[in-house]
Motif scaffolding. Structure first.
Motif, PDB file in Angstrom:
ATOM      1  N   UNK A  38       7.461 -91.266  47.089  1.00  0.00           N
ATOM      2  CA  UNK A  38       8.990 -91.935  47.657  1.00  0.00           C
ATOM      3  C   UNK A  38      10.293 -91.433  47.498  1.00  0.00           C
ATOM      4  N   UNK A  39      10.227 -89.659  46.963  1.00  0.00           N
ATOM      5  CA  UNK A  39      11.234 -89.218  47.314  1.00  0.00           C
ATOM      6  C   UNK A  39      11.112 -87.549  47.043  1.00  0.00           C
ATOM      7  N   UNK A  40      12.398 -87.023  48.522  1.00  0.00           N
ATOM      8  CA  UNK A  40      11.760 -85.735  48.186  1.00  0.00           C
ATOM      9  C   UNK A  40      12.551 -84.894  47.930  1.00  0.00           C
ATOM     10  N   UNK A  41      13.336 -83.793  46.894  1.00  0.00           N
ATOM     11  CA  UNK A  41      13.862 -83.155  46.898  1.00  0.00           C
ATOM     12  C   UNK A  41      13.847 -81.939  47.140  1.00  0.00           C
ATOM     13  N   UNK A  42      14.936 -80.820  46.648  1.00  0.00           N
ATOM     14  CA  UNK A  42      14.703 -79.851  46.947  1.00  0.00           C
ATOM     15  C   UNK A  42      13.804 -78.672  45.942  1.00  0.00           C
ATOM     16  N   UNK A  47       6.645 -88.858  42.998  1.00  0.00           N
ATOM     17  CA  UNK A  47       5.433 -89.205  43.966  1.00  0.00           C
ATOM     18  C   UNK A  47       5.456 -91.196  43.462  1.00  0.00           C
ATOM     19  N   UNK A  48       4.901 -91.959  44.286  1.00  0.00           N
ATOM     20  CA  UNK A  48       4.497 -93.438  43.732  1.00  0.00           C
ATOM     21  C   UNK A  48       3.160 -94.066  43.527  1.00  0.00           C
ATOM     22  N   UNK A  49       2.506 -94.842  42.368  1.00  0.00           N
ATOM     23  CA  UNK A  49       1.101 -95.222  42.452  1.00  0.00           C
ATOM     24  C   UNK A  49       1.424 -96.819  42.818  1.00  0.00           C
ATOM     25  N   UNK A 101       3.814 -97.030  39.409  1.00  0.00           N
ATOM     26  CA  UNK A 101       4.317 -96.336  38.196  1.00  0.00           C
ATOM     27  C   UNK A 101       4.895 -95.520  40.003  1.00  0.00           C
ATOM     28  N   UNK A 102       5.909 -95.035  38.460  1.00  0.00           N
ATOM     29  CA  UNK A 102       6.642 -93.816  39.224  1.00  0.00           C
ATOM     30  C   UNK A 102       6.496 -91.977  38.819  1.00  0.00           C
ATOM     31  N   UNK A 103       6.941 -91.329  39.052  1.00  0.00           N
ATOM     32  CA  UNK A 103       7.120 -90.461  38.509  1.00  0.00           C
ATOM     33  C   UNK A 103       9.146 -90.197  38.800  1.00  0.00           C
ATOM     34  N   UNK A 104       9.447 -89.413  37.477  1.00  0.00           N
ATOM     35  CA  UNK A 104      10.805 -89.373  37.575  1.00  0.00           C
ATOM     36  C   UNK A 104      11.726 -88.084  37.360  1.00  0.00           C
ATOM     37  N   UNK A 105      11.895 -87.823  37.119  1.00  0.00           N
ATOM     38  CA  UNK A 105      13.187 -86.314  36.455  1.00  0.00           C
ATOM     39  C   UNK A 105      13.607 -86.564  35.281  1.00  0.00           C
ATOM     40  N   UNK A 122      15.896 -95.849  43.248  1.00  0.00           N
ATOM     41  CA  UNK A 122      15.731 -94.824  44.379  1.00  0.00           C
ATOM     42  C   UNK A 122      14.191 -95.686  44.244  1.00  0.00           C
ATOM     43  N   UNK A 123      14.007 -95.693  43.259  1.00  0.00           N
ATOM     44  CA  UNK A 123      11.931 -96.265  43.702  1.00  0.00           C
ATOM     45  C   UNK A 123      12.181 -97.916  44.340  1.00  0.00           C
ATOM     46  N   UNK A 124      13.096 -98.469  43.936  1.00  0.00           N
ATOM     47  CA  UNK A 124      13.012-100.080  43.663  1.00  0.00           C
ATOM     48  C   UNK A 124      14.062 -99.934  45.360  1.00  0.00           C
ATOM     49  N   UNK A 125      14.572 -99.557  45.800  1.00  0.00           N
ATOM     50  CA  UNK A 125      15.132 -99.130  47.044  1.00  0.00           C
ATOM     51  C   UNK A 125      13.379 -99.059  48.139  1.00  0.00           C
ATOM     52  N   UNK A 126      12.949 -97.681  47.955  1.00  0.00           N
ATOM     53  CA  UNK A 126      11.493 -96.989  48.444  1.00  0.00           C
ATOM     54  C   UNK A 126      11.081 -98.491  48.349  1.00  0.00           C
ATOM     55  N   UNK A 127      10.396 -99.727  47.405  1.00  0.00           N
ATOM     56  CA  UNK A 127       9.539-100.835  47.398  1.00  0.00           C
ATOM     57  C   UNK A 127      10.349-101.752  48.213  1.00  0.00           C
ATOM     58  N   UNK A 128      11.620-102.015  48.519  1.00  0.00           N
ATOM     59  CA  UNK A 128      11.781-103.204  49.564  1.00  0.00           C
ATOM     60  C   UNK A 128      11.757-102.465  50.908  1.00  0.00           C
ATOM     61  N   UNK A 129      12.220-101.082  51.216  1.00  0.00           N
ATOM     62  CA  UNK A 129      12.209-100.261  52.455  1.00  0.00           C
ATOM     63  C   UNK A 129      10.754-100.543  52.983  1.00  0.00           C
ATOM     64  N   UNK A 130       9.631-100.563  51.465  1.00  0.00           N
ATOM     65  CA  UNK A 130       8.215-100.449  52.505  1.00  0.00           C
ATOM     66  C   UNK A 130       7.329-101.778  51.764  1.00  0.00           C
ATOM     67  N   UNK A 131       8.598-102.574  51.617  1.00  0.00           N
ATOM     68  CA  UNK A 131       7.512-104.528  51.855  1.00  0.00           C
ATOM     69  C   UNK A 131       6.793-104.960  52.984  1.00  0.00           C
TER      70      UNK A 131
END
Length: 373
Positions: A38-42, A47-49, A101-105, A122-131
């Motif tokens: 759900x979020x690709x950083x350098x 990841x999200x399940x 459930x998410x990974x976070x830094x 960002x995970x919340x926003x990703x869930x809404x984007x991919x609802x």
């Protein structure tokens, strides 16, 4: 050799006893959708399940987003799939919720204290984007966190869209949620680490708090200026700072005992809600350890029932969170902290401020303003 035979015999006997008593080990829950980035950083691919209900109920499923706990450097998005949280997760699924459930830094040389909150938003926003893709109700998302995950959940729920901003690609979506369920969250970092009582601590407790503060915020508290900076950082990242009259519905489950005194932290947040004319529902689980691990069957049953009731109430009897104003720390509380710092005796004491306009409260207020710009 004889000892080996005895050990095998004992294991066989235990196995037979478990079978005769009807004990069967629980199978770990398997995500329906696993390891989606759900979020690709350098340096980090977060990841999200998604755990989906077995029975189809709605065209769009309400979502509970889990933020794992553990120490600030460790933890896993798999924590809800086994152990004492598995029954809670299964109950949510049985009620027709999707559990994410998410990974976070965590805190590291690459990521700061606030990274976990940014990632959660960002995970919340990703869930809404991919609802639509996953048949989710993007307007019915709640947060569920444990320990530091509970603190992160509260901060993500209370701070609005302008704070803790993340990826530009997700900025079009709101990070607002309907409710938050937190287990043993730290709600007030100042009180948790006794930053307003350092001059009253014995030497060993002071050393412990100094190590904890450095681990958490990478800040020292050896002299007065450093302590003021630590207090400012603690206030910025304390959920209690951002309680507002239209904060999202909040539910706490706090255990008793432990160094963090989670029950006391819960009461602090409850008092802040009452000061704003709000009601916070809080339940206490008497573990005596300050943790939710190795619970008895009765304790697991209580935790499962109360948590399920809470999220059903939050999902179907509360409004979505849209509050987006800047909330400042309580000036009366900050004046008390400043007074205690200025009267503290220390070999490295910093002279008192001579200009009232550059006092601790003014510095904090200006710092918060800059942080939200």
């Amino acid at each position: 050799m004889e000892k080996g035979r005895r050990g095998i015999t004992i294991l066989i006997m235990l196995f037979v006893i478990l079978i005769l008593t009807g004990f069967t080990p629980k199978e770990e829950l398997i995500p329906s959708v696993e390891g989606v980035i759900y979020k690709n950083l350098n340096h980090d691919k977060l990841k999200i399940d998604l755990y989906m209900p077995e029975e189809e109920g709605w065209n769009e499923y309400p979502v509970v987003l889990f933020i794992h706990g553990g120490e600030w450097e460790i933890g896993s998005r798999d924590d809800l799939a086994n152990g004492d949280l598995q029954e809670v997760t299964q109950s949510f699924l049985n009620e027709g919720f999707v559990v994410a459930s998410i990974d976070y830094r965590g805190i590291s040389l690459r990521s700061a204290f606030s990274s976990g909150v940014i990632d959660t938003k960002d995970a919340i926003r990703w869930l809404k984007q991919n609802a639509e893709t996953y048949h989710l109700d993007g307007e019915n998302i709640g947060l569920w966190g444990i320990d530091r995950g509970g603190q992160i959940a509260l901060l993500a729920a209370y701070t609005g869209d302008r704070a803790y901003q993340g990826l530009d690609s997700l900025a079009a979506y709101s990070s607002g949620v309907k409710y938050v369920l937190a287990y043993n969250p730290i709600t007030d970092l100042v009180k948790r680490y006794q930053l307003d009582q350092l001059h009253e601590l014995d030497n060993q407790t002071y050393i412990t708090r100094a190590k904890q503060v450095y681990t958490l915020m990478k800040l020292s508290i050896r002299n007065m200026d450093q302590r003021k900076e630590a207090i400012r950082a603690a206030i910025y990242h304390s959920p209690i700072t951002y309680v507002a009259p239209d904060a999202p519905q909040t539910f706490l489950v706090c255990s008793t005992g432990g160094d963090a005194l989670p029950e006391e932290q819960g009461k602090l947040l409850k008092d802040a809600f009452e000061d704003n004319g709000l009601t916070l529902q809080m339940s206490v689980l008497k573990t005596g350890t300050g943790r939710f691990w190795n619970l008895s069957a009765d304790q697991r049953g209580f935790l499962t029932d109360i948590s399920t009731n809470y999220i059903k109430t939050g999902a179907f009897h509360s409004e979505n969170y849209t509050y987006d104003l800047i909330i400042y720390p309580d000036p009366n509380r900050m004046e008390q902290i400043r007074s205690s710092l200025e009267t503290e005796e220390t070999p490295e004491e910093v002279p008192e401020e001579t200009n009232e306009n550059t006092g601790l409260w003014t510095q904090i207020l200006e710092g918060v303003r800059k942080w939200f710009r």
